[in-house]
Design an enzyme around this catalytic site. Structure first.
Site: not given
Ligand code: MN
Length: 729
Positions: A80-81
């Site tokens: 996600e990051d």
């Protein structure tokens, strides 16, 4: 542990001292991979980002989860990051770890607590992820736990939303999965942000009582230990004093209307032994040593709680006639009570983990199944809140089998729980040998007997509104769906026509498939008949889509719609809008909404405003909006006379605001009055104002103006209260 800084060394140390076998090098590789990926990123606290995955991994280690789960914890935010892809994770760490990371990433995508509809959508995703591999949700729970521990670094409005979401979604799931330690901590942390004033007050009182309490408990423990020493046990019993969580104490006070002394002085001791036989043996010894209080013995060994909790509970009188509770359980039961579904990994060989795991997963499957017969997304949130959060009841079949149902279940719920066919064929029910109506609310301990017709019959459509369990609802719906298509089409069509009339939508029948095309697609209906049929068996809830249909109607048919609206309004007719408990003057049966600006309550002088396309909104006659409209002469023709019907049944929601000089015990005095008046509280909060005064706000259900005035009078008499007012919700 909370104040320590999480490092990989700490994790390695924990792994090396654990009885369990871990693939240490895989975990270290996952850590190094994540550390590199998150390099340069920081948390809101200013710490390097990697502290968070390490903390989540550590919590999962404490729960006893396996190597892949710990690796997935390290990697849970990389997809996600960071630029890392799921494919890379799969290549480096295998399909299992990748699947877990993917599951957690998907759950993160939609913030849950904004719109109720979106919240439901995400819960649906969560349930699906859970059914795929329950470890996904266990990681997510630990992720949330660490985020809650570090919530103070987030901005204020985020704190409240995160805390609400934790209280309403995550804590109940942890509860149903039986992971007590995680559930208690989530609740306490969320409570701390939702009601900081009450939290610190309870904390303060616990602190004062600590000394007394510890002394009493240690004396009791010593006496019990001495007595048990002369008996034979497989291994020496373990005795501990039990500490209640702050939120548990709060709930007792708020819901059961107890004083802090009653709650806190209920001391408790827990005795853990090896076998079930020893549990009952210890129980006998306890009742021999101390005088048992009548009706306080509970055998959760023969009848486990719905989340599989097992123990014997009894309350006895100690020296100085102080009552205390004794909980007796085996180590197996203890692990299940503390770790719930996670015990499956922690003590894999020790217990019959598989069966318990299956039972817990059965619940997940049941929720998903209920979803499939309902397109009503909000219902899913209700399922989570109701099915999980409510205390359940346990009733018996005439043969003595115990059946667990949510509180307020009816004999119909019971019948469907036993078998679909028994449910459909129900004609009557006996409770403890006496005939009862089918909407009777069952109580724990009752023996329930279902009377059925000899021939197969159809369930009664009205039952859908009576039953409590989603299981019964979805079984009935699927029966109607399958067996009664023709009937469903007729019912559904009639319902749609009625709603269209109510919302003043007038679309020629041949245009309907086009007008409803989005809804047909969304509900997999290939013809308008399919749509009618779904409405007929309850798969589509019209009230959920009417406002949107009305909007698109106005968009499409524009002027015509306005014309229809104005002709309807001048129709001279008295009608009673039963749902809202209001008599409308000169208005046909239309939607009625109570305005947020002045929150009218039964008893208030009221007036209605005809909105464009959303029915009538009701205001009080001294509402500032109404007064200014009158003064300016705006839209005078749209204000109409309305009055309350004589018997308003439904209670209404309103907000109250109490300002007082801050003091210990204030919150309890206020909540005691609410509880005494039997006024349900939807939510409440309190905080200290800059002036140093305390403010208590609550959203409550009230039956009318009179009850509200009485409540205000009583609240004003509470010591140190400065003012009591109505407030926004
Ligand atoms: Mn995270």
């Amino acid at each position: 542990m909370i104040d320590d800084i999480y490092t990989i060394d700490l994790l390695i140390q924990k792994i090396l001292t654990d009885d369990k076998q871990y693939d240490l090098s895989k975990i270290i590789t996952a850590y190094e991979f994540a550390d590199k990926a998150h390099m340069g990123q920081t948390r809101s606290s200013g710490e390097p980002y990697i502290v968070h995955p390490l903390a989540v991994g550590y919590i999962l280690l404490e729960l006893g989860m396996d190597t892949d789960t710990i690796c997935a914890a390290m990697l849970h935010d990389v997809v996600e990051d960071t630029p890392v892809t799921l494919d890379e994770v799969r290549k480096r760490f295998g399909q299992d770890v990748a699947m877990l990371v993917d599951g957690v990433t998907k759950l993160n995508k939609v913030p849950m607590f904004n719109k109720e509809e979106q919240q439901a959508e995400n819960v649906r995703k969560m349930m699906l992820a859970m059914s795929q591999d329950i470890r996904v949700i266990i990681i997510k729970l630990c992720d949330r736990l660490h985020n809650m521990r570090t919530l103070s670094f987030r901005p204020g409005h985020k704190q409240r939303n995160t805390a609400l979401e934790t209280m309403h979604i995550y804590a109940p799931i942890a509860h149903r999965l039986g992971i007590r330690a995680v559930k208690d901590e989530l609740e306490d942390l969320a409570f701390h942000y939702l009601d900081p004033y009450a939290y610190s007050e309870i904390e303060h009182i616990i602190d004062i009582k600590k000394g007394e309490r510890e002394e009493f408990i240690s004396t009791i423990k010593e006496r019990i230990a001495n007595r048990l020493r002369i008996e034979e046990f497989e291994s020496p019993p373990y005795i501990e004093g039990r500490v209640k969580s702050i939120y548990a104490i709060y709930k007792k006070i708020f819901i059961n209307n107890k004083t802090i002394d009653e709650v806190y002085d209920k001391y408790a001791v827990r005795i853990i032994v090896t076998t079930v036989g020893e549990c009952y043996n210890v129980l006998g010894i306890m009742h021999d040593m101390f005088r048992p209080l009548p009706n306080r013995f509970k055998d959760y060994i023969s009848t486990p709680k719905p989340n599989m909790y097992q123990s014997l509970h009894t309350t006895v009188l100690g020296r100085e006639r102080i009552p205390f509770e004794v909980q007796i359980r085996s180590w197996d039961m203890h692990y299940t009570a503390e770790y719930g579904i996670a015990a499956h990994w922690k003590y894999k060989e020790g217990i019959q983990g598989k069966d318990k795991m299956e039972q817990r997963l059965a619940w997940v499957r049941q929720v998903i199944e209920a979803q499939q017969t309902s397109d009503d997304v909000e219902e899913i949130v209700r399922i989570i809140k109701n099915d999980i959060a409510l205390e359940d009841i346990v009733v018996m079949t005439p043969k003595g089998d115990s059946i667990t149902l949510p509180t307020d279940s009816t004999p119909i719920d019971f019948a469907y729980k036993i078998h679909s066919q028994i449910g459909h064929n129900t004609v009557g029910a006996k409770v403890d040998g006496k005939m009862v109506p089918l909407d009777y609310k069952l109580q724990t301990g009752q023996i329930v007997e279902i009377l059925t017709s000899k021939e197969d019959k159809a369930p009664n459509r009205d039952w859908i509104n009576i039953v409590k369990t989603n299981e019964a609802k979805s079984k009935m719906r699927s029966w109607f769906k399958k067996e009664r298509r023709e009937e469903n089409i007729i019912t559904g069509k009639a319902e749609l026509e009625k709603e269209f009339k109510r919302f003043r939508i007038d679309v020629p029948e041949e245009h309907l498939p086009e007008f409803l095309s989005d809804d047909l697609k969304k509900h997999n209906c290939s013809t308008i008949e399919d749509f009618y049929a779904s409405v007929g068996y309850g798969g589509i809830t019209l009230s959920k889509i009417m406002t949107r249909l009305r909007d698109s109607y106005i968009k499409k048919y524009g002027d015509e719609a306005e014309k229809i609206e104005s002709t309807n309004i001048i129709k001279p007719k008295h009608d009673v809008n039963r749902k809202s408990g209001i008599v409308l003057d000169n208005i046909d049966d239309v939607l009625v909404k109570f305005s947020q600006c002045c929150n009218p309550l039964p008893g208030d002088e009221i007036v209605g405003f005809i909105t464009r396309g959303h029915g009538i909104s009701v205001h009080t006659q001294n509402c500032t909006n109404y007064k200014s409209a009158m003064a300016k002469g705006n839209n005078l023709e749209r204000w109409v006379g309305v009055e309350w019907t004589n018997n308003v049944r439904a209670s209404m929601r309103t907000g109250i605001k109490v300002i007082a000089n801050d003091r210990v015990g204030l919150m309890y005095d206020i909540s005691a009055i609410l509880a005494d008046a039997k006024i349900p509280i939807n939510h409440s909060s309190s905080r200290i104002l800059k002036s140093g005064n305390a403010i208590f706000e609550a959203s409550i259900n009230i039956s009318g103006k009179e009850q509200l005035n009485n409540l205000f009078e009583r609240l004003k008499k509470v010591k140190d209260v400065i003012s009591v007012d109505k407030a926004g919700l």
